[in-house]
Write a protein that holds these residues in place. Structure first.
Motif, PDB file in Angstrom:
ATOM      1  N   LYS A  85      33.824 -24.859  42.299  1.00 14.41           N
ATOM      2  CA  LYS A  85      32.388 -25.022  42.068  1.00 14.41           C
ATOM      3  C   LYS A  85      31.659 -23.678  42.069  1.00 14.41           C
ATOM      4  O   LYS A  85      30.685 -23.487  41.346  1.00 14.41           O
ATOM      5  CB  LYS A  85      31.788 -25.950  43.134  1.00 14.41           C
ATOM      6  N   GLU A  86      32.150 -22.751  42.893  1.00 12.16           N
ATOM      7  CA  GLU A  86      31.526 -21.432  42.941  1.00 12.16           C
ATOM      8  C   GLU A  86      31.683 -20.698  41.611  1.00 12.16           C
ATOM      9  O   GLU A  86      30.847 -19.876  41.235  1.00 12.16           O
ATOM     10  CB  GLU A  86      32.135 -20.607  44.081  1.00 12.16           C
ATOM     11  N   ALA A  87      32.762 -21.001  40.876  1.00 10.05           N
ATOM     12  CA  ALA A  87      33.009 -20.360  39.580  1.00 10.05           C
ATOM     13  C   ALA A  87      32.514 -21.211  38.412  1.00 10.05           C
ATOM     14  O   ALA A  87      32.666 -20.825  37.250  1.00 10.05           O
ATOM     15  CB  ALA A  87      34.512 -20.079  39.423  1.00 10.05           C
ATOM     16  N   TYR A  88      31.938 -22.371  38.722  1.00  4.72           N
ATOM     17  CA  TYR A  88      31.509 -23.312  37.689  1.00  4.72           C
ATOM     18  C   TYR A  88      30.299 -22.770  36.932  1.00  4.72           C
ATOM     19  O   TYR A  88      29.406 -22.153  37.519  1.00  4.72           O
ATOM     20  CB  TYR A  88      31.140 -24.642  38.357  1.00  4.72           C
ATOM     21  N   VAL A  89      30.262 -23.006  35.626  1.00  7.84           N
ATOM     22  CA  VAL A  89      29.149 -22.536  34.802  1.00  7.84           C
ATOM     23  C   VAL A  89      28.007 -23.552  34.859  1.00  7.84           C
ATOM     24  O   VAL A  89      28.165 -24.695  34.433  1.00  7.84           O
ATOM     25  CB  VAL A  89      29.587 -22.328  33.337  1.00  7.84           C
ATOM     26  N   GLY A  90      26.863 -23.132  35.392  1.00 10.77           N
ATOM     27  CA  GLY A  90      25.710 -24.017  35.481  1.00 10.77           C
ATOM     28  C   GLY A  90      25.802 -24.972  36.651  1.00 10.77           C
ATOM     29  O   GLY A  90      26.726 -24.920  37.466  1.00 10.77           O
ATOM     30  N   PRO A  91      24.825 -25.889  36.771  1.00 16.27           N
ATOM     31  CA  PRO A  91      24.827 -26.869  37.870  1.00 16.27           C
ATOM     32  C   PRO A  91      26.061 -27.767  37.816  1.00 16.27           C
ATOM     33  O   PRO A  91      26.553 -28.087  36.734  1.00 16.27           O
ATOM     34  CB  PRO A  91      23.548 -27.681  37.626  1.00 16.27           C
ATOM     35  N   TRP A  92      26.533 -28.169  39.009  1.00 16.11           N
ATOM     36  CA  TRP A  92      27.682 -29.073  39.121  1.00 16.11           C
ATOM     37  C   TRP A  92      27.164 -30.447  39.534  1.00 16.11           C
ATOM     38  O   TRP A  92      26.442 -30.579  40.520  1.00 16.11           O
ATOM     39  CB  TRP A  92      28.656 -28.555  40.167  1.00 16.11           C
ATOM     40  N   LEU A  93      27.517 -31.477  38.757  1.00 16.13           N
ATOM     41  CA  LEU A  93      27.152 -32.850  39.099  1.00 16.13           C
ATOM     42  C   LEU A  93      28.422 -33.662  39.337  1.00 16.13           C
ATOM     43  O   LEU A  93      29.483 -33.352  38.782  1.00 16.13           O
ATOM     44  CB  LEU A  93      26.343 -33.486  37.961  1.00 16.13           C
ATOM     45  N   PRO A  94      28.337 -34.721  40.150  1.00 17.83           N
ATOM     46  CA  PRO A  94      29.498 -35.589  40.362  1.00 17.83           C
ATOM     47  C   PRO A  94      29.972 -36.212  39.051  1.00 17.83           C
ATOM     48  O   PRO A  94      29.195 -36.372  38.106  1.00 17.83           O
ATOM     49  CB  PRO A  94      28.966 -36.664  41.320  1.00 17.83           C
ATOM     50  N   GLU A  95      31.248 -36.541  39.003  1.00 19.12           N
ATOM     51  CA  GLU A  95      31.813 -37.199  37.829  1.00 19.12           C
ATOM     52  C   GLU A  95      31.363 -38.659  37.803  1.00 19.12           C
ATOM     53  O   GLU A  95      31.622 -39.412  38.743  1.00 19.12           O
ATOM     54  CB  GLU A  95      33.340 -37.130  37.895  1.00 19.12           C
ATOM     55  N   PRO A  96      30.650 -39.096  36.757  1.00 20.02           N
ATOM     56  CA  PRO A  96      30.156 -40.478  36.720  1.00 20.02           C
ATOM     57  C   PRO A  96      31.282 -41.482  36.483  1.00 20.02           C
ATOM     58  O   PRO A  96      32.224 -41.205  35.741  1.00 20.02           O
ATOM     59  CB  PRO A  96      29.163 -40.467  35.547  1.00 20.02           C
ATOM     60  N   LEU A  97      31.159 -42.639  37.117  1.00 21.63           N
ATOM     61  CA  LEU A  97      32.145 -43.709  36.966  1.00 21.63           C
ATOM     62  C   LEU A  97      31.460 -44.960  36.430  1.00 21.63           C
ATOM     63  O   LEU A  97      30.439 -45.389  36.966  1.00 21.63           O
ATOM     64  CB  LEU A  97      32.781 -44.061  38.319  1.00 21.63           C
ATOM     65  N   LEU A  98      32.034 -45.537  35.396  1.00 25.07           N
ATOM     66  CA  LEU A  98      31.555 -46.845  34.939  1.00 25.07           C
ATOM     67  C   LEU A  98      31.945 -47.871  35.994  1.00 25.07           C
ATOM     68  O   LEU A  98      33.104 -47.941  36.405  1.00 25.07           O
ATOM     69  CB  LEU A  98      32.196 -47.197  33.591  1.00 25.07           C
ATOM     70  N   THR A  99      30.969 -48.650  36.456  1.00 23.47           N
ATOM     71  CA  THR A  99      31.248 -49.649  37.487  1.00 23.47           C
ATOM     72  C   THR A  99      30.815 -51.033  37.015  1.00 23.47           C
ATOM     73  O   THR A  99      29.948 -51.167  36.156  1.00 23.47           O
ATOM     74  CB  THR A  99      30.519 -49.306  38.803  1.00 23.47           C
ATOM     75  N   ALA A 100      31.435 -52.042  37.590  1.00 29.41           N
ATOM     76  CA  ALA A 100      31.123 -53.423  37.227  1.00 29.41           C
ATOM     77  C   ALA A 100      29.698 -53.753  37.661  1.00 29.41           C
ATOM     78  O   ALA A 100      29.193 -53.203  38.647  1.00 29.41           O
ATOM     79  CB  ALA A 100      32.114 -54.382  37.896  1.00 29.41           C
TER      80      ALA A 100
END
Length: 304
Positions: A85-100
């Motif tokens: 995350k420290e080397a990530y380009v731009g803001p880091w957001l959680p990975e979205p999950l499709l849920t029932a």
């Protein structure tokens, strides 16, 4: 076949049955700790490799034992993720999950995996996050948590109190009903599709924050944009410059209503929201294609 082989096969079968029975729970634990489905899957693989070496017949509480392994592996992975995350380009957001859809109706589960809370959890240290997730979401006892994180029960109580205080200071004040959240997302979609500036301003809270995550792969806002007028200008000014046709459709990610955005028929991203008092206070647009692999088929999540 020798008696030893029969015993070994039976032990493996028992280990497999237990792991399969708790797999969705373990995935949910790992995902809530990491905010990444891909890393959660890796943690489950590591958990399985350790679980098959255990004498299952000697394990008194298989659920607790598996959660403990998953927690330890997630903590190891969290430290690796911190460097990424420290080397990530731009803001880091959680990975979205499709849920029932029924996940949205389970208030506790929906809140625990919501994008809004997952973003707040990013502010905690790895151990604070582990303790908070296990205690608040999964109602694990302090003694069990202490074994999982390698701390004394007394220290875990202090960590839990500190983590809860941090989270309470940042998370939404009230839990929003699925109906209220859906209404806000529908208003957002309608305003964007019709170019209704006033309609957009009406559904956005004055202090709304827009965060974009392209991961350096797709273009996204390089830093959060704050304020309804600035966000509206970006939407209507920026959308007009997009080459191609943008469309959106309602979906449910992380237990909350969201918009699945297409560009010329191809998935462009997920726009998740945080709703308070019927207005949108947070917009989270995930465009990084590496984080969009879990939005076409439902992901089974559970707290039990």
């Amino acid at each position: 076949m020798t008696e030893g082989n029969i015993t070994s096969d039976h032990a493996t079968d028992s280990a497999t049955e237990a792991f399969v029975a708790y797999r969705n729970l373990l995935f949910t634990v790992a995902y809530e700790m990491l905010g990444s489905a891909a890393d959660a899957e890796d943690v489950l693989q590591e958990t399985w490799l350790r679980w098959v070496k255990v004498d299952v017949g000697q394990v008194h509480d298989q659920r607790a034992y598996l959660v403990r392994i998953t927690t330890r592996q997630s903590l190891n992975r969290l430290r690796t993720l911190k460097r990424r995350k420290e080397a990530y380009v731009g803001p880091w957001l959680p990975e979205p999950l499709l849920t029932a859809p029924d996940v949205a109706e389970d208030v506790e589960l929906a809140e625990s995996v919501s994008m809004a809370l997952m973003i707040v959890l990013e502010r905690l240290s790895p151990v604070e996050r582990a303790v908070f997730v296990l205690r608040e979401a999964f109602e694990v006892g302090y003694d069990e948590i202490a074994e999982a994180v390698g701390k004394s029960p007394a220290a875990v109580r202090q960590i839990a109190h500190r983590a809860r205080r941090h989270v309470d200071a940042c998370r939404p004040r009230e839990v929003v009903s699925p109906r209220e959240a859906r209404a806000a997302v529908e208003s957002l979609q309608r305003a964007l599709e019709t170019g209704d500036l006033q309609g957009l301003l009406d559904v956005l809270a004055p202090e709304v924050v827009l965060v974009g995550d392209g991961g350096g792969i797709k273009q996204a806002v390089p830093r959060p944009i704050i304020g309804a007028e600035k966000v509206s200008r970006l939407f209507f000014g920026g959308l007009g410059k997009v080459k191609g046709t943008l469309t959106s459709e309602p979906t449910v990610v992380n237990g909350s209503p969201a918009l699945l955005v297409h560009l010329d028929g191809e998935i462009d991203g997920i726009l998740a929201v945080r709703v308070e008092d019927a207005r949108i206070t947070g917009l989270y647009y995930v465009r990084n294609p590496e984080k969009l692999t879990r939005i076409e088929s439902e992901n089974p999540l559970t707290l039990r």
